[in-house]
Write a protein that holds these residues in place. Structure first.
Motif, PDB file in Angstrom:
ATOM      1  N   TYR A   1       0.802  -1.226   0.000  1.00 17.29           N
ATOM      2  CA  TYR A   1       0.000   0.000   0.000  1.00 17.29           C
ATOM      3  C   TYR A   1       0.834   1.276   0.000  1.00 17.29           C
ATOM      4  N   VAL A   2       2.074   1.200   0.473  1.00 16.42           N
ATOM      5  CA  VAL A   2       2.936   2.386   0.367  1.00 16.42           C
ATOM      6  C   VAL A   2       3.274   2.615  -1.107  1.00 16.42           C
ATOM      7  N   ALA A   3       3.673   1.556  -1.776  1.00 17.61           N
ATOM      8  CA  ALA A   3       3.983   1.673  -3.206  1.00 17.61           C
ATOM      9  C   ALA A   3       2.728   2.081  -3.979  1.00 17.61           C
ATOM     10  N   ALA A   4       1.577   1.551  -3.566  1.00 16.88           N
ATOM     11  CA  ALA A   4       0.318   1.925  -4.240  1.00 16.88           C
ATOM     12  C   ALA A   4       0.042   3.414  -4.047  1.00 16.88           C
ATOM     13  N   GLY A   5       0.340   3.923  -2.827  1.00 14.55           N
ATOM     14  CA  GLY A   5       0.146   5.355  -2.573  1.00 14.55           C
ATOM     15  C   GLY A   5       1.078   6.193  -3.431  1.00 14.55           C
ATOM     16  N   ALA A   6       2.296   5.710  -3.603  1.00 14.11           N
ATOM     17  CA  ALA A   6       3.232   6.425  -4.480  1.00 14.11           C
ATOM     18  C   ALA A   6       2.706   6.411  -5.920  1.00 14.11           C
ATOM     19  N   ALA A   7       2.076   5.298  -6.308  1.00 12.73           N
ATOM     20  CA  ALA A   7       1.495   5.231  -7.664  1.00 12.73           C
ATOM     21  C   ALA A   7       0.331   6.221  -7.788  1.00 12.73           C
ATOM     22  N   VAL A   8      -0.438   6.402  -6.697  1.00 13.38           N
ATOM     23  CA  VAL A   8      -1.494   7.429  -6.699  1.00 13.38           C
ATOM     24  C   VAL A   8      -0.862   8.790  -7.000  1.00 13.38           C
ATOM     25  N   GLN A   9       0.271   9.059  -6.335  1.00 16.94           N
ATOM     26  CA  GLN A   9       0.957  10.340  -6.576  1.00 16.94           C
ATOM     27  C   GLN A   9       1.400  10.464  -8.036  1.00 16.94           C
ATOM     28  N   SER A  10       1.872   9.358  -8.597  1.00 15.33           N
ATOM     29  CA  SER A  10       2.318   9.382 -10.004  1.00 15.33           C
ATOM     30  C   SER A  10       1.157   9.774 -10.915  1.00 15.33           C
ATOM     31  N   ALA A  11      -0.001   9.112 -10.690  1.00 17.34           N
ATOM     32  CA  ALA A  11      -1.170   9.394 -11.541  1.00 17.34           C
ATOM     33  C   ALA A  11      -1.643  10.830 -11.323  1.00 17.34           C
ATOM     34  N   TRP A  12      -1.565  11.291 -10.071  1.00 17.61           N
ATOM     35  CA  TRP A  12      -2.000  12.646  -9.718  1.00 17.61           C
ATOM     36  C   TRP A  12      -1.112  13.681 -10.433  1.00 17.61           C
ATOM     37  N   ALA A  13       0.208  13.454 -10.369  1.00 20.89           N
ATOM     38  CA  ALA A  13       1.140  14.396 -11.012  1.00 20.89           C
ATOM     39  C   ALA A  13       0.966  14.375 -12.529  1.00 20.89           C
ATOM     40  N   LEU A  14       0.628  13.201 -13.061  1.00 27.04           N
ATOM     41  CA  LEU A  14       0.505  13.053 -14.524  1.00 27.04           C
ATOM     42  C   LEU A  14      -0.762  13.723 -15.056  1.00 27.04           C
ATOM     43  N   THR A  15      -1.880  13.524 -14.320  1.00 25.74           N
ATOM     44  CA  THR A  15      -3.186  13.959 -14.863  1.00 25.74           C
ATOM     45  C   THR A  15      -3.718  15.226 -14.196  1.00 25.74           C
TER      46      THR A  15
END
Ligand SMILES: Nc1ncnc2c1ncn2[C@@H]1O[C@H](COP(=O)(O)OP(=O)(O)O)[C@@H](O)[C@H]1O
Ligand SMILES: O=C(CO)[C@@H](O)[C@H](O)COP(=O)(O)O
Length: 458
Positions: free
Chosen positions: A415-429
């Protein structure tokens, strides 16, 4: 070739580096990788970099990935010289040598809780800098910049380092900055005077990137801000008001996302920030999953066998109580403590009771953390149980006996890595994604007061 967009999230945690590559639309994990970190409380950051490369390779590489963000263990002191070189191995959050430095800083700065939201403890970066100043003055004098594990890895991934030592390009986020001991959650900015008091001179600290902002791009690869691991887990779980996350990894942590900052003068609750623009009051223990590693090894069983043994014993383990301060303890603040087994009788001293006492002991420490959060105004409607040891069915069953609110175990995942992926999608879109987190177990509330009563009695 698929036309879906992929984003990556990293958790550079105490024991390992985990990478997930997910579908940016749904959050579904498409590929993943993992690599171990060295043991010990002092680690050369190069080992994290090597593990990150291995984990990325195992996850199939980043060629088709649009964005990446790095979450990581909080507080670790990465000191860089003017040439971007790491000056000495990083001191990790669970290194207690700076306990006296923490006491010194608290005494020198009487309003430190108002300024930082927390009473300093040996885990915080500021205390490690003070230890460096007092014990390795030559190294302290060379410090040009101070970074955290996630900051340094993000910087290296963006192409900086000794070969391109642009210290002014270092970035962090408010969740990790809030664990340094020189960041003010109310002002949303560093307290540079505290940094100087700790280190003995000024130094560059990473720019704090906002939750929706990008930390930069290399070619077509966009970087999210990254986060401290606990704030990352809160994002990955989509934790909302009423959710209290209990994570049982190397550290045990209990935390919630709140609208207002906390300032616990007793020092039990750390007044951290989250990774979405809100706050993350948090209680951390030093002894969590490794308590079970240790007792499993002692009994010569696997983790699952330990769980089976524990579930054969009665709640309360016939009076056998393990106070599991194997590595000293942070909450309560007893950096020099050792573990103790209480209540040994001929009847209670069985493998089954010892297995149960280990799980009960680590969970009682976390339940005390929940009490402290509540005393600081946090509402707990349910517990979200995550981290390596949460995968053990006996841990969730016994958690339902120790906590007085429903325990929910999300589907096993990083879930930490998943949260970082949330940040990736957030920064991208530019939009925070709302991915669904499936539940794997919801053990019925089975509260057994005897477990906490016995633990409190010792
Ligand atoms: N089934 C299990 N039962 C108990 N402990 C487990 C189980 N699976 C993994 N662990 C423990 O969980 C820990 C790793 O959890 P993790 O959350 O990845 O830690 P960290 O984030 O601190 O590196 C290790 O100590 C490991 O032995
Ligand atoms: O010190 C803290 C929180 O304040 C720890 O939670 C670290 O952030 C390490 O986390 P894990 O690697 O054990 O998950």
């Amino acid at each position: 070739m698929s036309d879906r967009t992929l984003v990556a999230g990293v958790d550079s945690s105490t024991q390992s580096c985990k990478v997930v590559i997910v579908d940016a639309e749904t959050g579904a994990v498409v590929r993943s990788g993992r690599a171990s970190h060295p043991a010990g409380t002092e680690v050369d950051p190069q080992a994290w970099w090597d593990a990150l490369q291995d984990a990325i390779a195992e996850a199939g590489g980043l060629d088709d990935v649009a964005a990446i963000s790095v979450g990581g263990q909080q507080h670790g002191m990465v000191v860089l010289d003017a040439g971007g070189r790491v000056i000495r191995p990083a001191l990790l959050w669970n290194d207690t040598r700076s306990a006296q430095a923490a006491r010194d800083l608290a005494a020198e700065v009487p309003d430190i809780v108002e300024r930082t939201g927390s009473v300093p403890v040996a885990s915080f970066t500021s205390t490690k800098l003070r230890w460096l100043r007092d014990n390795e003055p030559e190294n302290a004098a060379r410090v040009a910049a101070v970074a955290l594990p996630h900051d340094w890895l993000t910087w290296r991934l963006r192409g900086f380092g000794p070969e391109n030592p642009r210290l002014d390009t270092l970035t962090t986020d408010r969740s990790d900055a809030s664990g340094t001991g020189y960041w003010n959650p109310t002002l949303n900015d560093y307290d540079y005077e505290l940094l100087t008091i700790a280190l003995g001179h000024e130094a560059i600290v990473p720019r704090v990137v906002a939750p929706s902002e990008s930390a930069g791009a290399v070619g077509n690869l966009v970087f999210g801000p990254g986060a401290g691991d606990n704030a990352g887990a809160a994002l990955g779980l989509g934790a909302v008001a009423g959710d209290v996350v209990v994570s049982i990894g190397t550290s045990g942590t209990v935390f919630a996302v709140t609208e207002t900052p906390s300032r616990d003068a007793s020092g039990t609750v750390a007044g951290f920030a989250d990774a979405s623009g809100l706050y993350l009051p948090l209680v951390a223990t030093l002894n969590a999953a490794r308590v079970l590693d240790s007792i499993s090894a002692l009994l010569g069983v696997t983790h699952n066998e330990l769980g089976e043994l524990a579930l054969r014993a009665q709640p309360g383990a016939e009076g056998l109580v393990l106070q599991p301060y194997f590595e000293g303890e942070r909450t309560p603040n007893l950096p020099d403590a050792t573990a103790t087994l209480f209540g040994m009788t001929l009847a209670s001293t069985s493998r089954e009771n010892l297995a149960r006492a280990a799980i009960e002991g680590l969970l009682c420490g976390l339940a005390a953390g929940l009490d402290a959060l509540r005393a600081n105004g946090v509402t707990a409607s349910r517990i979200l149980l995550v981290g390596g040891a949460a995968q053990n069915p006996a841990v969730s069953t016994i958690a339902a006996q120790v906590f007085d609110v429903p325990v929910v175990v999300p589907q096993p995942g990083e879930y930490v890595a998943a949260g970082a992926a949330v940040q990736s999608a957030w920064a991208l879109t530019g939009q925070r994604p709302a991915w669904v987190v499936p539940v794997s177990a919801e053990p019925a509330v089975d509260y057994r007061p005897i477990i906490r009563e016995q633990y409190a009695a010792v």
